[in-house]
Enzyme design. Structure first.
Site, PDB file in Angstrom:
ATOM      1  N   ASN A 119      -8.370   4.918  -1.483  1.00 39.63           N
ATOM      2  CA  ASN A 119      -8.718   5.860  -0.417  1.00 39.63           C
ATOM      3  C   ASN A 119      -7.808   7.080  -0.362  1.00 39.63           C
ATOM      4  O   ASN A 119      -8.249   8.180  -0.014  1.00 39.63           O
ATOM      5  CB  ASN A 119      -8.698   5.141   0.935  1.00 39.63           C
ATOM      6  N   HIS A 177       0.822  -1.213   0.000  1.00 37.34           N
ATOM      7  CA  HIS A 177       0.000   0.000   0.000  1.00 37.34           C
ATOM      8  C   HIS A 177       0.856   1.264   0.000  1.00 37.34           C
ATOM      9  O   HIS A 177       0.382   2.331  -0.389  1.00 37.34           O
ATOM     10  CB  HIS A 177      -0.911  -0.015   1.229  1.00 37.34           C
ATOM     11  N   ASN A 216      -5.840   7.046   4.408  1.00 44.53           N
ATOM     12  CA  ASN A 216      -7.216   7.536   4.254  1.00 44.53           C
ATOM     13  C   ASN A 216      -7.349   9.044   4.392  1.00 44.53           C
ATOM     14  O   ASN A 216      -8.353   9.618   3.968  1.00 44.53           O
ATOM     15  CB  ASN A 216      -8.140   6.855   5.271  1.00 44.53           C
TER      16      ASN A 216
END
Length: 216
Positions: free
Chosen positions: A148, A54, A102
């Site tokens: 996100n 990520h 996020n």
């Protein structure tokens, strides 16, 4: 009673956090104060989890900073780590947000304000489940496509104009394994592919920055 008190404290904390989050109203995104000779490159990710799939966008911008011999420094007014350089008369700002993925957009908005650039002068580098491992693709604006970090940036800048370098990490076979997959690390075999992929990503970024500097 204690549980209720703690819950109320958490709600109030969340409200204060959201009220203080930086956003970019339309009037700011068209300001004449913005600098057309500057590009902001952002490596999206979880700063505290640098080795995960990520956070591969942050690995790419680390490689970019190394290519230009840039030095990182913590910039509290940008909410992250920043490295800068100048190509001819064109300024380059590279950002690694310290916030979670996020809410990466909050750091991007702070940096855009700090360096007075337009959303179209921002390049987001991020992982992409829909691209196979080893691929690296430049995208001109558009939707978040479920990412996100990109969604947070779009929300905070009120714009979809940011260019994206989509770094392929592939998708796990089982849908319920996506979270553990993106928060996991590449295998030794995958790292060999990642090394070549990162070089291609840096090549894309260098070309974008070189073309922009030529146009100044």
């Amino acid at each position: 009673m204690v549980t209720l008190y703690r819950a109320l404290r958490q709600v109030l904390s969340d409200i204060r956090f959201r009220l203080s989050a930086p956003t970019m109203p339309e009037s700011v995104s068209t300001s004449v104060l913005q600098n057309p000779t500057r590009t902001v490159v952002v490596g999206l990710g979880n700063y505290s989890m640098p080795g995960t799939r990520h956070s591969v966008g942050m690995r790419v911008v680390d490689k970019l900073a190394e290519y230009y011999n840039m030095q990182w420094r913590r910039a509290r007014d940008c909410g992250g780590d920043v490295a800068t350089t100048t190509l001819d008369k064109h300024s380059v700002v590279v950002l690694k947000p310290r916030a979670f993925m996020n809410v990466n957009g909050e750091s991007v908005a702070k940096t855009v304000r700090r360096f007075q650039v337009k959303p179209e002068d921002v390049i987001l580098v991020h992982d992409d489940l829909d691209k196979p491992l080893g691929s690296c693709v430049l995208k001109e604006g558009g939707s978040a496509r479920g990412h996100n970090g990109v969604r947070s940036t779009i929300s905070c800048l009120n714009s979809r104009a940011m260019r994206r370098v989509r770094v392929g990490i592939g998708r796990p076979a089982a849908r319920d394994k996506v979270t553990s997959y993106v928060l996991g690390r590449f295998s030794r075999e995958e790292e060999e592919v990642v090394a070549t992929m990162m070089d291609r990503c840096v090549d894309i970024l260098v070309k974008q920055l070189r073309d922009k500097s030529v146009l100044q």
